[in-house]
Design a protein around this motif. Structure first.
Motif, PDB file in Angstrom:
ATOM      1  N   ASP A  33       5.318  -1.037  11.818  1.00 48.12           N
ATOM      2  CA  ASP A  33       4.280  -0.614  12.769  1.00 48.12           C
ATOM      3  C   ASP A  33       3.665  -1.823  13.485  1.00 48.12           C
ATOM      4  O   ASP A  33       4.034  -2.977  13.254  1.00 48.12           O
ATOM      5  CB  ASP A  33       3.212   0.241  12.075  1.00 48.12           C
ATOM      6  CG  ASP A  33       2.329  -0.534  11.088  1.00 48.12           C
ATOM      7  OD1 ASP A  33       2.295  -1.785  11.149  1.00 48.12           O
ATOM      8  OD2 ASP A  33       1.649   0.121  10.268  1.00 48.12           O
ATOM      9  N   LYS A  57       7.640   0.275   6.482  1.00 41.08           N
ATOM     10  CA  LYS A  57       7.752   1.488   5.655  1.00 41.08           C
ATOM     11  C   LYS A  57       9.075   1.444   4.904  1.00 41.08           C
ATOM     12  O   LYS A  57      10.144   1.407   5.511  1.00 41.08           O
ATOM     13  CB  LYS A  57       7.649   2.732   6.531  1.00 41.08           C
ATOM     14  CG  LYS A  57       6.290   2.920   7.164  1.00 41.08           C
ATOM     15  CD  LYS A  57       6.227   4.150   8.036  1.00 41.08           C
ATOM     16  CE  LYS A  57       6.901   3.906   9.375  1.00 41.08           C
ATOM     17  NZ  LYS A  57       6.684   5.026  10.324  1.00 41.08           N
ATOM     18  N   LYS A  92       0.860  -1.181   0.000  1.00 43.86           N
ATOM     19  CA  LYS A  92       0.000   0.000   0.000  1.00 43.86           C
ATOM     20  C   LYS A  92       0.898   1.232   0.000  1.00 43.86           C
ATOM     21  O   LYS A  92       2.113   1.132   0.224  1.00 43.86           O
ATOM     22  CB  LYS A  92      -0.924   0.022   1.217  1.00 43.86           C
ATOM     23  CG  LYS A  92      -0.205   0.192   2.556  1.00 43.86           C
ATOM     24  CD  LYS A  92      -1.200   0.266   3.713  1.00 43.86           C
ATOM     25  CE  LYS A  92      -0.492   0.493   5.062  1.00 43.86           C
ATOM     26  NZ  LYS A  92      -1.441   0.599   6.181  1.00 43.86           N
ATOM     27  N   ILE A 106       1.138   5.317   1.584  1.00 43.68           N
ATOM     28  CA  ILE A 106       0.577   6.183   2.617  1.00 43.68           C
ATOM     29  C   ILE A 106       1.096   7.607   2.453  1.00 43.68           C
ATOM     30  O   ILE A 106       2.130   7.839   1.844  1.00 43.68           O
ATOM     31  CB  ILE A 106       0.924   5.679   4.033  1.00 43.68           C
ATOM     32  CG1 ILE A 106       2.444   5.620   4.240  1.00 43.68           C
ATOM     33  CG2 ILE A 106       0.298   4.316   4.292  1.00 43.68           C
ATOM     34  CD1 ILE A 106       2.875   5.288   5.669  1.00 43.68           C
ATOM     35  N   ASP A 107       0.355   8.562   3.031  1.00 46.05           N
ATOM     36  CA  ASP A 107       0.815   9.953   3.016  1.00 46.05           C
ATOM     37  C   ASP A 107       1.693  10.214   4.234  1.00 46.05           C
ATOM     38  O   ASP A 107       1.989   9.307   5.018  1.00 46.05           O
ATOM     39  CB  ASP A 107      -0.367  10.921   2.940  1.00 46.05           C
ATOM     40  CG  ASP A 107      -1.291  10.845   4.163  1.00 46.05           C
ATOM     41  OD1 ASP A 107      -0.853  10.325   5.224  1.00 46.05           O
ATOM     42  OD2 ASP A 107      -2.438  11.314   4.061  1.00 46.05           O
ATOM     43  N   GLU A 108       2.103  11.478   4.406  1.00 47.75           N
ATOM     44  CA  GLU A 108       3.026  11.821   5.489  1.00 47.75           C
ATOM     45  C   GLU A 108       2.432  11.587   6.866  1.00 47.75           C
ATOM     46  O   GLU A 108       3.158  11.458   7.859  1.00 47.75           O
ATOM     47  CB  GLU A 108       3.470  13.279   5.346  1.00 47.75           C
ATOM     48  CG  GLU A 108       4.354  13.521   4.131  1.00 47.75           C
ATOM     49  CD  GLU A 108       4.821  14.956   4.037  1.00 47.75           C
ATOM     50  OE1 GLU A 108       4.379  15.776   4.880  1.00 47.75           O
ATOM     51  OE2 GLU A 108       5.619  15.265   3.136  1.00 47.75           O
ATOM     52  N   ASN A 109       1.090  11.515   6.948  1.00 46.24           N
ATOM     53  CA  ASN A 109       0.426  11.291   8.238  1.00 46.24           C
ATOM     54  C   ASN A 109       0.059   9.826   8.462  1.00 46.24           C
ATOM     55  O   ASN A 109      -0.617   9.497   9.442  1.00 46.24           O
ATOM     56  CB  ASN A 109      -0.826  12.162   8.331  1.00 46.24           C
ATOM     57  CG  ASN A 109      -0.500  13.644   8.272  1.00 46.24           C
ATOM     58  OD1 ASN A 109       0.427  14.110   8.943  1.00 46.24           O
ATOM     59  ND2 ASN A 109      -1.245  14.385   7.456  1.00 46.24           N
ATOM     60  N   GLY A 110       0.495   8.960   7.535  1.00 48.17           N
ATOM     61  CA  GLY A 110       0.220   7.534   7.687  1.00 48.17           C
ATOM     62  C   GLY A 110      -1.117   7.087   7.148  1.00 48.17           C
ATOM     63  O   GLY A 110      -1.518   5.934   7.356  1.00 48.17           O
ATOM     64  N   ASN A 111      -1.820   7.963   6.452  1.00 43.36           N
ATOM     65  CA  ASN A 111      -3.125   7.598   5.892  1.00 43.36           C
ATOM     66  C   ASN A 111      -2.958   6.848   4.578  1.00 43.36           C
ATOM     67  O   ASN A 111      -2.121   7.220   3.751  1.00 43.36           O
ATOM     68  CB  ASN A 111      -3.969   8.856   5.654  1.00 43.36           C
ATOM     69  CG  ASN A 111      -4.204   9.635   6.940  1.00 43.36           C
ATOM     70  OD1 ASN A 111      -4.611   9.067   7.949  1.00 43.36           O
ATOM     71  ND2 ASN A 111      -3.941  10.936   6.904  1.00 43.36           N
ATOM     72  N   ASP A 112      -3.770   5.808   4.374  1.00 43.37           N
ATOM     73  CA  ASP A 112      -3.726   5.054   3.124  1.00 43.37           C
ATOM     74  C   ASP A 112      -4.169   5.939   1.959  1.00 43.37           C
ATOM     75  O   ASP A 112      -5.089   6.750   2.087  1.00 43.37           O
ATOM     76  CB  ASP A 112      -4.657   3.838   3.198  1.00 43.37           C
ATOM     77  CG  ASP A 112      -4.177   2.787   4.189  1.00 43.37           C
ATOM     78  OD1 ASP A 112      -3.140   3.023   4.832  1.00 43.37           O
ATOM     79  OD2 ASP A 112      -4.836   1.743   4.315  1.00 43.37           O
ATOM     80  N   LEU A 113      -3.497   5.753   0.818  1.00 36.11           N
ATOM     81  CA  LEU A 113      -3.808   6.528  -0.381  1.00 36.11           C
ATOM     82  C   LEU A 113      -4.394   5.628  -1.456  1.00 36.11           C
ATOM     83  O   LEU A 113      -4.082   4.429  -1.511  1.00 36.11           O
ATOM     84  CB  LEU A 113      -2.533   7.210  -0.900  1.00 36.11           C
ATOM     85  CG  LEU A 113      -1.927   8.283  -0.003  1.00 36.11           C
ATOM     86  CD1 LEU A 113      -0.561   8.713  -0.533  1.00 36.11           C
ATOM     87  CD2 LEU A 113      -2.856   9.491   0.099  1.00 36.11           C
TER      88      LEU A 113
END
Length: 545
Positions: A411, A417, A371, A373-380
């Motif tokens: 994580d 990551k 997957k 993710i963005d800089e805040n850890g949110n899936d894109l």
């Protein structure tokens, strides 16, 4: 993917099933699977009966691609030891760090490079040094000839001395006179400590378990499909077996299928490499972009017999479209590019041979989730660039004795990551678009700016330094160093000479630029990205970007 067996289970099955088949060839001599079984047992016997090493202890192996490598590694694993793969190009500083960080109690080293180890062994916990010469596993006359030429004619063996030295052939002779007992390991037991810079320039040991390595072996075998035929493949092995890419392919995947690997000790000698391939009808080739280019520039390469070549695997650095197209035209074989990292044992994704998409690193191998993710850890969503994350049975246990670094990288749900920016297409193919880290890739080797800057900063005439990658036609990238002088008398030659004393050759900057100051953030952090962007404007994107 449920893995219930160990590397030794894989080894035992292969050596029993393919005992009479060739396993490894080097410098004109071949060891069968039966030979590897017998010789590795002798080495395990020596370790168990004549050293203080116990299961779980670490043994560093510092060898190029020679026949001793698989014998020693499998022998160490049979004795229950953890293998610490060690780069033969290391400087004293780098070797000392790895030996001390891993807590290695033994080192196996080639005589040609043993002078470096002899400088640092007294400052480490290494209790036993086993020294091997290049042709130690060849028949007597050929062994004496090759080793004598290397030592006395070519002067390839510098002077060295160890207080705790044993010669490899003596160790093997002693081991053959006594019995050994294979130490059974569970899938979760550590097998290999593979050193990498990880998310910073400090070299850390990626803890690869039996499960990690066996799982990735099975993933790669499934990804290659019918192209990896049991007992029929003959692969060229120019990439170093101490590197996880070649280790997993040649010592795990190909070994498990009864395949034959031709070891190339010095792939940088392109004419000699091509001469070795003459008359060989190989079926597979494991390489990277710079190696492919080097071979294709050699006039004799085009005259080789490619009639049986059906698989060419590329990894370690980005494959350029021009190289892939030229290789296919010259050899008749499409190049299948993959992606991986030390922390994933190493393969994450791979291009199917019958559905290659140039410019991508293929689809995730079976049993692997990916997957971004963005800089805040949110899936894109698909087709959106973000940091690539990986979850699967090949993901390392963590970094050796570095829980904080492990927690920063993996994580609580097991997602690793990667530090690489990627796009996942709707069809599942992955495209690496940038590197989040400032890592530089020189001929497939990771170079970390922090390490270079730390070394250079120790020079008394240097005030500040910053390292970035710049485009290079041959190696993808080379290191450029920006330096602020502490002494106006400092010269570029002086900086380069200092680097050569303290770093492996591929890390040494090729370009030095002196500046009055370096761009920084408001808290004083040097902005390498700004320096790199300046270079891109002047030279274009690096080939390996």
């Amino acid at each position: 993917m449920d893995i219930e067996h160990s590397i030794l289970d894989v080894f035992s099955n292969a050596t029993a099933k393919y005992a009479d088949r060739p396993a490894f060839t080097c410098l004109g001599h071949t060891l069968t699977f039966g030979d590897i079984d017998r010789l590795s047992a002798n080495f395990a016997s020596y370790l168990q009966n004549k050293t203080s090493l116990k299961p779980g202890d670490r043994i560093a192996v510092q060898l190029p691609n020679v026949l001793q490598y698989p014998v020693i590694v499998f022998g160490a694993l049979r004795a229950g030891l953890i293998v610490v793969n060690t780069n033969p190009l290391y400087t004293p500083r780098e070797l000392k760090h790895q030996l001390n960080d891993s807590g290695a109690k033994a080192l196996v080293v080639l005589a040609n490079i043993a002078d470096v180890a002899s400088e640092v062994i007294p400052e480490t916990g290494v209790e036993q040094v086993i020294v091997s010469e290049i042709a130690d596993l060849h028949p007597p006359l050929k062994r004496i000839l090759i080793n004598s030429v290397a030592k006395y004619i070519k002067k390839m063996v510098p002077e060295f001395s160890f207080a705790n030295r044993v010669d490899f052939r003596d160790a093997m002779s002693v081991g053959a006179s006594q019995k050994h007992q294979d130490v059974q390991r569970t899938p979760d037991d550590l097998a290999v400590l593979q050193y990498t810079g990880g998310t910073t320039g400090v070299a850390k040991g990626a803890m690869l378990t039996n499960r990690n390595l066996v799982a990735n072996m099975e993933q790669v075998r499934e990804a290659l499909g019918d192209s990896m035929r049991e007992g029929e493949e003959f692969y060229i092995a120019p990439l170093p077996l101490y590197h996880i890419y070649a280790f997993t392919l040649h010592c795990m995947c190909l070994f498990s299928t009864g395949s034959h690997s031709l070891l190339i000790p010095n792939p940088r000698d392109i004419p000699g490499f091509v001469k070795t391939l003459k008359g060989k009808r190989f079926t597979g080739f494991c390489g990277l972009n710079t190696l492919f280019n080097g071979l294709m520039r050699c006039p004799e390469f085009a005259d080789l017999d490619f009639s049986k070549l059906h698989t060419t695997c590329s990894g370690g650095m980005a494959l350029t479209r021009a190289t892939a197209e030229k290789w296919e035209k010259m050899t008749g074989c499409v190049v299948t590019e993959g992606y991986g990292m030390t922390e994933t044992a190493p393969v994450v994704s791979f291009n199917p041979a019958d559905a290659v998409q140039l410019g991508t690193v293929g689809v995730a191998v079976p049993g692997t989730e990916v997957k971004v993710i963005d800089e805040n850890g949110n899936d894109l969503p698909n087709n959106t660039p973000g940091e690539l994350c990986v979850r699967g049975p090949q993901v390392m246990k963590g970094y050796w004795e570095r829980p904080e670094a492990t927690a920063d990288t993996i994580d609580s749900e097991g997602w690793l990551k990667t530090g690489d920016m990627a796009v996942i297409q709707d069809d599942g193919y992955i495209k690496i678009v940038d590197r989040k880290k400032d890592m530089i890739i020189v001929s497939g080797f990771n170079v970390y700016p922090n390490e270079i800057e730390d070394v250079v900063a120790a020079h008394p005439k240097v005030a500040e330094a910053a390292a970035v990658g710049i485009p290079d036609e041959r190696s993808g990238e080379t290191v450029k160093l920006f330096v602020v002088k502490a002494d106006d008398a400092l010269t570029a030659d002086e900086v380069i000479a200092y680097c050569r004393e303290n770093m492996t050759a591929y890390k040494v900057p090729k370009n030095i630029e002196f500046r009055d100051d370096l761009p920084k953030t408001n808290v004083g952090k040097i902005l390498r990205r700004e320096l790199r962007d300046e270079e891109i404007k002047k030279n274009g994107e690096p080939v390996s970007a």
